[in-house]
Write a protein that holds these residues in place. Structure first.
Motif, PDB file in Angstrom:
ATOM      1  N   ARG A  12       0.853  -1.192   0.000  1.00  0.00           N
ATOM      2  CA  ARG A  12       0.000   0.000   0.000  1.00  0.00           C
ATOM      3  C   ARG A  12       0.889   1.242   0.000  1.00  0.00           C
ATOM      4  O   ARG A  12       2.088   1.153   0.300  1.00  0.00           O
ATOM      5  CB  ARG A  12      -0.905   0.020   1.247  1.00  0.00           C
ATOM      6  CG  ARG A  12      -1.890  -1.142   1.314  1.00  0.00           C
ATOM      7  CD  ARG A  12      -2.944  -0.917   2.411  1.00  0.00           C
ATOM      8  NE  ARG A  12      -2.358  -0.720   3.724  1.00  0.00           N
ATOM      9  CZ  ARG A  12      -2.014  -1.721   4.556  1.00  0.00           C
ATOM     10  NH1 ARG A  12      -2.203  -2.992   4.173  1.00  0.00           N
ATOM     11  NH2 ARG A  12      -1.513  -1.462   5.738  1.00  0.00           N
ATOM     12  N   PRO A  13       0.319   2.425  -0.309  1.00  0.00           N
ATOM     13  CA  PRO A  13       1.131   3.649  -0.258  1.00  0.00           C
ATOM     14  C   PRO A  13       1.775   3.860   1.111  1.00  0.00           C
ATOM     15  O   PRO A  13       1.173   3.583   2.149  1.00  0.00           O
ATOM     16  CB  PRO A  13       0.115   4.755  -0.577  1.00  0.00           C
ATOM     17  CG  PRO A  13      -0.921   4.068  -1.407  1.00  0.00           C
ATOM     18  CD  PRO A  13      -1.040   2.681  -0.834  1.00  0.00           C
ATOM     19  N   VAL A  14       2.986   4.358   1.091  1.00  0.00           N
ATOM     20  CA  VAL A  14       3.780   4.569   2.307  1.00  0.00           C
ATOM     21  C   VAL A  14       3.716   6.052   2.690  1.00  0.00           C
ATOM     22  O   VAL A  14       3.781   6.940   1.828  1.00  0.00           O
ATOM     23  CB  VAL A  14       5.244   4.148   2.062  1.00  0.00           C
ATOM     24  CG1 VAL A  14       6.122   4.502   3.258  1.00  0.00           C
ATOM     25  CG2 VAL A  14       5.312   2.650   1.778  1.00  0.00           C
ATOM     26  N   LEU A  15       3.586   6.312   3.989  1.00  0.00           N
ATOM     27  CA  LEU A  15       3.538   7.688   4.476  1.00  0.00           C
ATOM     28  C   LEU A  15       4.865   8.393   4.205  1.00  0.00           C
ATOM     29  O   LEU A  15       5.938   7.817   4.358  1.00  0.00           O
ATOM     30  CB  LEU A  15       3.251   7.688   5.981  1.00  0.00           C
ATOM     31  CG  LEU A  15       2.923   9.035   6.630  1.00  0.00           C
ATOM     32  CD1 LEU A  15       1.600   9.571   6.115  1.00  0.00           C
ATOM     33  CD2 LEU A  15       2.893   8.887   8.150  1.00  0.00           C
ATOM     34  N   HIS A  16       4.809   9.646   3.789  1.00  0.00           N
ATOM     35  CA  HIS A  16       6.020  10.434   3.581  1.00  0.00           C
ATOM     36  C   HIS A  16       6.865  10.483   4.859  1.00  0.00           C
ATOM     37  O   HIS A  16       6.339  10.661   5.963  1.00  0.00           O
ATOM     38  CB  HIS A  16       5.672  11.888   3.213  1.00  0.00           C
ATOM     39  CG  HIS A  16       4.903  12.044   1.947  1.00  0.00           C
ATOM     40  ND1 HIS A  16       3.583  11.677   1.813  1.00  0.00           N
ATOM     41  CD2 HIS A  16       5.272  12.582   0.751  1.00  0.00           C
ATOM     42  CE1 HIS A  16       3.161  11.966   0.594  1.00  0.00           C
ATOM     43  NE2 HIS A  16       4.161  12.520  -0.073  1.00  0.00           N
ATOM     44  N   GLY A  17       8.170  10.359   4.697  1.00  0.00           N
ATOM     45  CA  GLY A  17       9.044  10.507   5.858  1.00  0.00           C
ATOM     46  C   GLY A  17       8.930  11.883   6.487  1.00  0.00           C
ATOM     47  O   GLY A  17       9.001  12.044   7.703  1.00  0.00           O
ATOM     48  N   ALA A  18       8.723  12.925   5.633  1.00  0.00           N
ATOM     49  CA  ALA A  18       8.620  14.282   6.144  1.00  0.00           C
ATOM     50  C   ALA A  18       7.388  14.474   7.022  1.00  0.00           C
ATOM     51  O   ALA A  18       7.351  15.391   7.854  1.00  0.00           O
ATOM     52  CB  ALA A  18       8.591  15.284   4.987  1.00  0.00           C
ATOM     53  N   TYR A  19       6.378  13.602   6.857  1.00  0.00           N
ATOM     54  CA  TYR A  19       5.207  13.701   7.729  1.00  0.00           C
ATOM     55  C   TYR A  19       5.605  13.390   9.172  1.00  0.00           C
ATOM     56  O   TYR A  19       5.078  13.997  10.117  1.00  0.00           O
ATOM     57  CB  TYR A  19       4.111  12.746   7.266  1.00  0.00           C
ATOM     58  CG  TYR A  19       2.801  12.912   8.006  1.00  0.00           C
ATOM     59  CD1 TYR A  19       1.871  13.866   7.602  1.00  0.00           C
ATOM     60  CD2 TYR A  19       2.496  12.123   9.115  1.00  0.00           C
ATOM     61  CE1 TYR A  19       0.676  14.029   8.279  1.00  0.00           C
ATOM     62  CE2 TYR A  19       1.301  12.282   9.802  1.00  0.00           C
ATOM     63  CZ  TYR A  19       0.398  13.238   9.384  1.00  0.00           C
ATOM     64  OH  TYR A  19      -0.779  13.404  10.064  1.00  0.00           O
ATOM     65  N   SER A  20       6.541  12.465   9.333  1.00  0.00           N
ATOM     66  CA  SER A  20       7.041  12.154  10.676  1.00  0.00           C
ATOM     67  C   SER A  20       7.729  13.374  11.281  1.00  0.00           C
ATOM     68  O   SER A  20       7.607  13.645  12.479  1.00  0.00           O
ATOM     69  CB  SER A  20       8.014  10.971  10.625  1.00  0.00           C
ATOM     70  OG  SER A  20       7.388   9.823  10.116  1.00  0.00           O
ATOM     71  N   ALA A  21       8.468  14.128  10.425  1.00  0.00           N
ATOM     72  CA  ALA A  21       9.100  15.354  10.912  1.00  0.00           C
ATOM     73  C   ALA A  21       8.036  16.350  11.372  1.00  0.00           C
ATOM     74  O   ALA A  21       8.217  17.059  12.371  1.00  0.00           O
ATOM     75  CB  ALA A  21       9.970  15.969   9.821  1.00  0.00           C
ATOM     76  N   ALA A  22       6.904  16.396  10.651  1.00  0.00           N
ATOM     77  CA  ALA A  22       5.816  17.298  11.039  1.00  0.00           C
ATOM     78  C   ALA A  22       5.223  16.886  12.384  1.00  0.00           C
ATOM     79  O   ALA A  22       4.866  17.733  13.206  1.00  0.00           O
ATOM     80  CB  ALA A  22       4.734  17.314   9.957  1.00  0.00           C
ATOM     81  N   LEU A  23       5.127  15.587  12.623  1.00  0.00           N
ATOM     82  CA  LEU A  23       4.624  15.112  13.917  1.00  0.00           C
ATOM     83  C   LEU A  23       5.563  15.515  15.053  1.00  0.00           C
ATOM     84  O   LEU A  23       5.116  15.891  16.143  1.00  0.00           O
ATOM     85  CB  LEU A  23       4.444  13.594  13.894  1.00  0.00           C
ATOM     86  CG  LEU A  23       3.338  13.059  12.984  1.00  0.00           C
ATOM     87  CD1 LEU A  23       3.347  11.529  13.006  1.00  0.00           C
ATOM     88  CD2 LEU A  23       1.972  13.597  13.404  1.00  0.00           C
ATOM     89  N   ILE A  24       6.858  15.472  14.787  1.00  0.00           N
ATOM     90  CA  ILE A  24       7.822  15.870  15.809  1.00  0.00           C
ATOM     91  C   ILE A  24       7.753  17.375  16.036  1.00  0.00           C
ATOM     92  O   ILE A  24       7.880  17.854  17.163  1.00  0.00           O
ATOM     93  CB  ILE A  24       9.231  15.407  15.415  1.00  0.00           C
ATOM     94  CG1 ILE A  24       9.279  13.872  15.414  1.00  0.00           C
ATOM     95  CG2 ILE A  24      10.288  15.972  16.349  1.00  0.00           C
ATOM     96  CD1 ILE A  24      10.583  13.277  14.949  1.00  0.00           C
ATOM     97  N   SER A  25       7.534  18.137  14.973  1.00  0.00           N
ATOM     98  CA  SER A  25       7.334  19.577  15.129  1.00  0.00           C
ATOM     99  C   SER A  25       6.104  19.854  15.994  1.00  0.00           C
ATOM    100  O   SER A  25       6.113  20.754  16.846  1.00  0.00           O
ATOM    101  CB  SER A  25       7.164  20.223  13.756  1.00  0.00           C
ATOM    102  OG  SER A  25       6.896  21.603  13.872  1.00  0.00           O
ATOM    103  N   ARG A  26       5.065  19.065  15.802  1.00  0.00           N
ATOM    104  CA  ARG A  26       3.859  19.198  16.634  1.00  0.00           C
ATOM    105  C   ARG A  26       4.167  18.894  18.100  1.00  0.00           C
ATOM    106  O   ARG A  26       3.706  19.608  18.998  1.00  0.00           O
ATOM    107  CB  ARG A  26       2.781  18.261  16.109  1.00  0.00           C
ATOM    108  CG  ARG A  26       1.523  18.181  16.956  1.00  0.00           C
ATOM    109  CD  ARG A  26       0.508  17.269  16.282  1.00  0.00           C
ATOM    110  NE  ARG A  26      -0.569  16.886  17.173  1.00  0.00           N
ATOM    111  CZ  ARG A  26      -1.546  16.031  16.837  1.00  0.00           C
ATOM    112  NH1 ARG A  26      -1.554  15.489  15.626  1.00  0.00           N
ATOM    113  NH2 ARG A  26      -2.496  15.730  17.694  1.00  0.00           N
ATOM    114  N   LEU A  27       4.968  17.872  18.340  1.00  0.00           N
ATOM    115  CA  LEU A  27       5.354  17.527  19.706  1.00  0.00           C
ATOM    116  C   LEU A  27       6.087  18.690  20.362  1.00  0.00           C
ATOM    117  O   LEU A  27       5.810  19.064  21.514  1.00  0.00           O
ATOM    118  CB  LEU A  27       6.243  16.283  19.696  1.00  0.00           C
ATOM    119  CG  LEU A  27       6.770  15.826  21.060  1.00  0.00           C
ATOM    120  CD1 LEU A  27       5.637  15.256  21.911  1.00  0.00           C
ATOM    121  CD2 LEU A  27       7.872  14.780  20.885  1.00  0.00           C
ATOM    122  N   ALA A  28       7.027  19.292  19.610  1.00  0.00           N
ATOM    123  CA  ALA A  28       7.823  20.391  20.159  1.00  0.00           C
ATOM    124  C   ALA A  28       6.991  21.654  20.358  1.00  0.00           C
ATOM    125  O   ALA A  28       7.044  22.294  21.414  1.00  0.00           O
ATOM    126  CB  ALA A  28       9.005  20.686  19.233  1.00  0.00           C
TER     127      ALA A  28
END
Length: 364
Positions: A42-58
């Motif tokens: 199936r389609p794979v989530l962009h790696g940069a989306y994980s960076a966005a999640l970490i930005s949200r955490l910070a």
């Protein structure tokens, strides 16, 4: 120990939405037919989306709304294949809740598999009182005996100067406001001003600092024009205006920075430093030229002003600047304006041509 976590659902729609946001339409992320031929199915989530999640955490959790990120490191351990529920967790690994490093993991909530690991460095940005609107609006142009022009009147020092000088000040700014005269190009200032005699010009406008090494600048002509040639032309236009319309003894005051001093050159903002280093020569040159029309020119040098372009400095950067000061403090915009106001009260012609260092003895 300081920790934070949140959970988030991701779907194939998440992949498409992030592709639209980022412009990354790699078929691996958005084409189910092609993705079905891969080992992921199936389609794979962009790696940069994980960076966005970490930005949200910070930005929302650790440390939160005053977070100023300095660096982010990621390791993609296993791809995230939607639909999935992710657990984003952070733990303060070093430093304090005001400045430090956070270690991060992104886990699959269903099986606990580690998908992404990483870390980020942060500080807290300052909420400076100098950024708040002035309690009294800047005065509009009215009849006065010795009106003083203040360029950059909507900046930290310019606003403080207008507050200090009150009805004597005529604010000049590029941004539109009903409290200043709007001038898109300072070079055109003469045609934008009503016809009145000028009691002085305080030049507090300056381009925001650059952040590129000189050897890395792709368009030297445009960059030098913006950071060096433009400010030089503006000062020449202000000097010409004062020579033509200035009252006897009226000063042109150029506001400098210790970043232009030997041992303090700001190598991370080399064009800003280079342009400010022109001021001592300009002050001496214009002091001679303006003397012919009975006006003066002098410069004032400050160290790190606690406001304006420095308002978002990191806590550890602020501490380093404070440690260089014998008094352990940074000058506020109002205090800087007060020193300029004090100098305006000195009508001596011997002040002309001087660069006055008001850095409080700050070390290089």
């Amino acid at each position: 120990m300081v920790e934070a976590r949140f959970e988030v659902e991701v779907t194939e729609d998440t992949c498409r939405e992030f592709a639209a946001l980022s412009g990354d339409y790699n078929p691996l992320h958005v084409d189910p037919v092609l993705a079905a031929t891969t080992e992921f199915g199936r389609p794979v989530l962009h790696g940069a989306y994980s960076a966005a999640l970490i930005s949200r955490l910070a930005g929302m959790h650790l440390p939160g709304e005053r977070c100023l990120l300095h660096g982010l490191r990621l390791r993609f351990v296993r791809p995230v294949v939607p639909p999935a529920r992710l657990i984003v967790s952070g733990r303060l690994a070093s430093g304090t809740p005001e400045s430090g490093r956070v270690d991060v993991t992104i886990l699959d909530a269903a099986d606990g598999t580690l998908r992404v690991s990483g870390s980020y460095d942060f500080d807290l940005h300052n909420v400076s009182a100098s950024l708040a609107p002035s309690a009294r609006p800047l005065p509009a142009v009215v009849d006065r005996d010795r009106p003083i022009l203040v360029t950059g009147a909507l900046g930290a020092i310019g606003r403080a100067l207008c507050d200090r000088l009150g009805r004597e000040a005529v604010g000049i700014a590029r941004r539109t406001s009903d409290t200043v005269i709007t001038v898109e190009r300072i070079e055109d200032i003469a045609s934008a001003l009503p016809s009145f005699p000028i009691g002085g010009i305080l030049h507090a406008a300056w381009p925001a600092p650059d952040n590129r090494r000189l050897v890395d600048v792709e368009d030297p002509a445009a960059t030098v024009e913006h950071h060096v040639a433009g400010p030089l032309r503006q000062i020449m236009a202000l000097a010409r205006l004062l020579a033509e319309r200035g009252l006897e003894g009226a000063p042109l005051v150029l506001i400098g920075s210790t970043f232009a001093s030997p041992g303090r050159h700001a190598f991370r903002m080399p064009l800003y430093s280079a342009a400010k280093s022109l001021l001592p020569t300009l002050v001496k040159t214009l002091a001679l030229e303006l003397a012919a029309s009975r006006q003066r020119c002098f410069g004032v040098v400050f160290d790190v002003v606690d406001g304006g372009m420095n308002a978002a400095m990191a806590a550890r950067t602020r501490l380093g600047h404070e440690d260089r000061s014998p008094f352990g403090t940074l000058i506020s915009p109002d205090a800087a304006a007060g020193q300029i106001e004090w100098l305006l009260g000195n009508s001596s012609t011997f002040l002309s041509g001087a660069m006055i260092d008001l850095s409080g003895g700050a070390l290089p």
